[in-house]
Design an enzyme around this catalytic site. Structure first.
Site, mmCIF file in Angstrom:
data_model
loop_
_atom_site.group_PDB
_atom_site.id
_atom_site.type_symbol
_atom_site.label_atom_id
_atom_site.label_comp_id
_atom_site.label_asym_id
_atom_site.label_seq_id
_atom_site.Cartn_x
_atom_site.Cartn_y
_atom_site.Cartn_z
ATOM 1 N N ASP A 314 0.827 -1.197 0.000
ATOM 2 C CA ASP A 314 0.000 0.000 0.000
ATOM 3 C C ASP A 314 0.867 1.256 0.000
ATOM 4 O OD1 ASP A 314 -2.053 -1.737 0.134
ATOM 5 O OD2 ASP A 314 -2.625 -1.307 2.195
ATOM 6 N N THR A 315 2.063 1.150 0.522
ATOM 7 C CA THR A 315 2.938 2.322 0.599
ATOM 8 C C THR A 315 4.270 2.034 -0.065
ATOM 9 O OG1 THR A 315 4.167 3.769 2.094
ATOM 10 C CG2 THR A 315 3.659 1.590 2.905
#
Length: 729
Positions: A314-315
């Site tokens: 996600d990051t």
């Protein structure tokens, strides 16, 4: 069955199922997931607990009270043409308004820009105005039939992962989460205070699994359902843009970034484009902040005697594990979600953490990423699990991974007993492969392959995302083939080579991309020093493999700047009056194992048309008989060797082509007899200390083949997607 190395997603209300599958799959840790919680019964079971936390969306109450401290980004309206001397544009017209809004407090004349995209000129700020009530920009003194855009700063009022999960799982009126901007000191104080209290109130948690630090990959949604996912890039730094950061950047770098630095004529700055100096400065600046504030968070976790792992999906912003700075965070582990082999290699090669974990697919959701049924009527998650594992497993022959696991709603597995059995098999096979790497390393060719592109080591083992998202990119497929092969692999940048030459320990360079992209190189090839350094490397005995449009730049008389090394070039309309050399296909080491029918059948789905021979110096190995296009060629260049491929699509057959191409380019053809199966569907790894030979079958059909070893060939039968383990000594 051995136990351990497996992280199980638990779920309150399904305690019996959780503990049963813990035993069946040999899990030694239980985790929560987005949308699930763990009950007291699970927390007190004595099994170590992973707890998931996403800091920037964890303080929703504070975020609602401080809407001016939410994360932002620059967006651009669609080009709109004028028909008279004034034009009105609604900047948000094409965007998904539940995700994006215009923050009313911005200094719009300072941050916003209006462009005449027909002339390429920025419109003077006195010639446009913003109507707060109507939500439109009015542009005066427009030129009829010129196209105009508005570049503006938007606030993201629904964090993307929350938004995706909410819509995918039909969460109804469940609270929509916001992402706070950690650049603000007040937000930092609130986040650190929350994390400290969270650690104190989770005594059962052994591992804090950070889902995000602190910015998501860029994911911009559209208003049109047929164009919902308008823009996605996993390595883009667009979502870290905000007023305080722009001000701090100007103070540190002595120049100010503008909206156009990010909008870039509407193309933005995806990882597939060569980065500008301004954008690299922004990445460096953002990375320093993420690491500094991230370390403060991890120090809090450690102060409570807990471990800190990062989930790298996600990051990506500021957290690239191959950046050279990853160790500054102080993470104890890295978790990577994987669909395929090169993602496993990305995780396994990070030396700054002790534990490397893969989160397998399918995710325990009703539907897959493409909307297809998974744990729903019509779904076959056991087939998905087996298919993904067959892809990932190739990498585990080459490198050690410490743990695997799953995520999502465990309750969904109740209706799919075949899936539960398949995961039991996968977990056991994983532990077998993991244990082979203990105090041992698989046999290697010791050939060092350096992938040459704009990003260098920062993008080792990835292009910026999952392979299925960019199937047209040859480099994704190259990485996937390399992930299961016995080569040392690194990535180097054009800047590195221009300044310092090719590193002495490199045997073969791969340059794979399309004209103008970050992987081929674009304007980097204007450098005479770069071209000379590559020429010298090959002339002195190095190898080079070019794929698709390597070194492509319409400069200097050739389309490929390295055409004189490869002996081939591409027709792009500049040399149509030049008669092309009439080549003949020749037998070659690279394709020696293939039948004539197999040679004729080689077709890359990302094939580059129009490639022709410059002279008879290049051996044309494969070609399209209908068009005359060259598909594959090889050439000796002084003491070195060059191979050209018109594209590359990962398959077992094409991976074997690449393997033999690398042996040829390195001048190490004799290694073809070392732990290589005659069938391309079977790949091998030999562990010399234990005398163990592992053979895996990536196809779905049973394969009977022979494995070449230095002491002769060994017959072996491997079932479809199966594994065979042999003791040679």
């Amino acid at each position: 069955m051995k136990k351990g190395g497996f992280t199980l997603p638990g779920e309150a209300g399904y305690e019996k199922l959780t503990l049963e599958l813990c035993e069946k799959w040999g899990a030694d840790c239980i985790r929560d997931s987005d949308g699930t919680v763990l009950s007291d019964e699970i927390l007190s079971s004595g099994i170590p607990i992973y707890s998931t936390i996403c800091l920037v969306r964890s303080i929703n109450g504070w975020a609602k009270e401080n809407p001016d401290k939410l994360q932002r980004c620059f967006l651009s309206s669609d080009p709109k043409h004028a028909t008279g001397n004034t034009l009105e544009i609604d900047p948000l017209e094409k965007y998904f308004r539940p995700q994006m809004t215009i923050w009313r407090g911005d200094d719009k004349k300072k941050l916003w820009e209006v462009w005449d995209r027909t002339s390429g000129e920025q419109i003077d700020k006195e010639k446009w105005s913003w109507d707060e009530e109507r939500g439109v920009v009015t542009i005066n003194e427009t030129i009829p039939y010129h196209f105009y855009t508005v570049s503006f700063m938007a606030t993201r009022v629904w964090e993307e992962i929350s938004m995706y999960n909410h819509i995918t799982n039909d969460w109804g009126d469940r609270e929509r989460l916001l992402a706070v901007e950690p650049r603000y000191p007040e937000a930092q104080e609130a986040l650190l205070s929350y994390l400290d209290e969270w650690c104190r109130s989770h005594p059962a948690t052994k591992v804090v699994r950070f889902t995000s630090l602190f910015y998501n990959f860029t994911w911009i949604w559209g208003a049109d359902e047929r164009h919902r996912s308008m823009y996605t890039d996993w390595g883009s730094y667009d979502f870290a843009v905000n007023p305080p950061a722009l001000d701090e950047f100007e103070a540190e770098y002595s120049y100010r970034l503008t909206a156009e630095d990010f909008i870039n004529m509407g193309r933005r700055n995806p990882t597939h484009n060569p980065p500008t100096k301004h954008y690299r400065d922004w990445m460096e600046f953002t990375g320093k902040f993420v690491r500094a504030f991230g370390k403060k968070c991890i120090d809090i976790v450690h102060s409570y005697g807990k471990l800190a792992y990062m989930f790298y999906d996600d990051t990506w912003i500021g957290t690239e594990p191959w950046s050279g700075y990853y160790g500054e965070f102080g993470f104890d582990g890295l978790i990577k979600c994987v669909f395929n082999a090169f993602e496993a290699r990305l995780c396994a090669g990070v030396k700054e953490v002790k534990t490397h974990e893969l989160r397998l697919h399918p995710y325990l959701f009703p539907t897959g990423l493409g909307g297809e049924p998974t744990f729903a009527p019509g779904g076959h998650p056991e087939r998905d699990a087996k298919r993904f594992w067959a892809c990932v497993r190739r990498a585990l022959l080459r490198v050690k991974i410490d743990r695997i696991g799953l995520g999502g709603y465990l309750s969904l597995t109740e209706s799919f007993p075949e899936f539960r059995d398949e995961i039991e098999h996968i977990a056991d096979e994983f532990r077998t492969l993991r244990d082979l790497h203990e105090n041992d390393s698989p046999w290697s060719t010791e050939i060092h392959v350096a992938v040459l592109h704009s990003w260098g080591s920062l993008r080792t083992w990835n292009c910026a995302g999952h392979m299925h998202e960019h199937p047209e990119l040859p480099l994704n497929h190259i990485y996937e083939a390399l992930a299961g092969q016995p080569f040392e692999v690194s990535a180097i940048s054009f800047e590195d080579v221009e300044k310092n030459g090719v590193p002495e320990d490199v045997d073969v360079i791969i340059n794979a991309g399309r004209e103008g992209d970050a992987w081929s190189g674009g304007d980097a090839w204007k450098s005479a020093a770069l071209k000379a350094a590559i020429c010298e490397f090959v002339a002195r005995g190095g190898g080079i493999i070019g794929v698709s449009e390597p070194s492509a730049l319409r400069c200097g008389g050739r389309h490929f700047r390295l055409a004189d090394i490869f002996g081939v070039d591409r027709e792009v309309g500049a040399t149509i009056c030049h008669e092309k050399y009439k080549y003949e296909r020749k037998p070659h080491f690279i394709t020696a194992e293939m039948t004539e029918e197999q040679r004729r059948g080689v077709r890359f789905h990302n094939h580059t048309p129009g490639v022709y021979a410059l002279s008879g110096d290049a051996d044309i190995i494969l070609s399209d008989e209908a068009t005359g296009d060259i598909i594959m060629s090889a050439r000796e260049f002084e003491a070195g060797r060059a191979v050209y491929m018109s594209g590359f699509t990962y398959s077992s057959e094409d991976a074997r082509l690449l393997y033999r191409s690398l042996l040829y380019a390195a001048g190490r053809e004799e290694l073809e007899s070392s732990y290589m199966a005659k069938s391309p569907y079977v790949e091998c790894a030999y562990f010399p200390k234990s005398g163990t030979l592992v053979a895996i079958n990536s196809s779905k059909v049973d394969v009977a083949t022979e494995i070449k070893t230095p002491n002769g060939s060994i017959p072996v039968n491997v079932s479809g997607e199966g594994t065979v383990i042999l003791k040679l000594s």
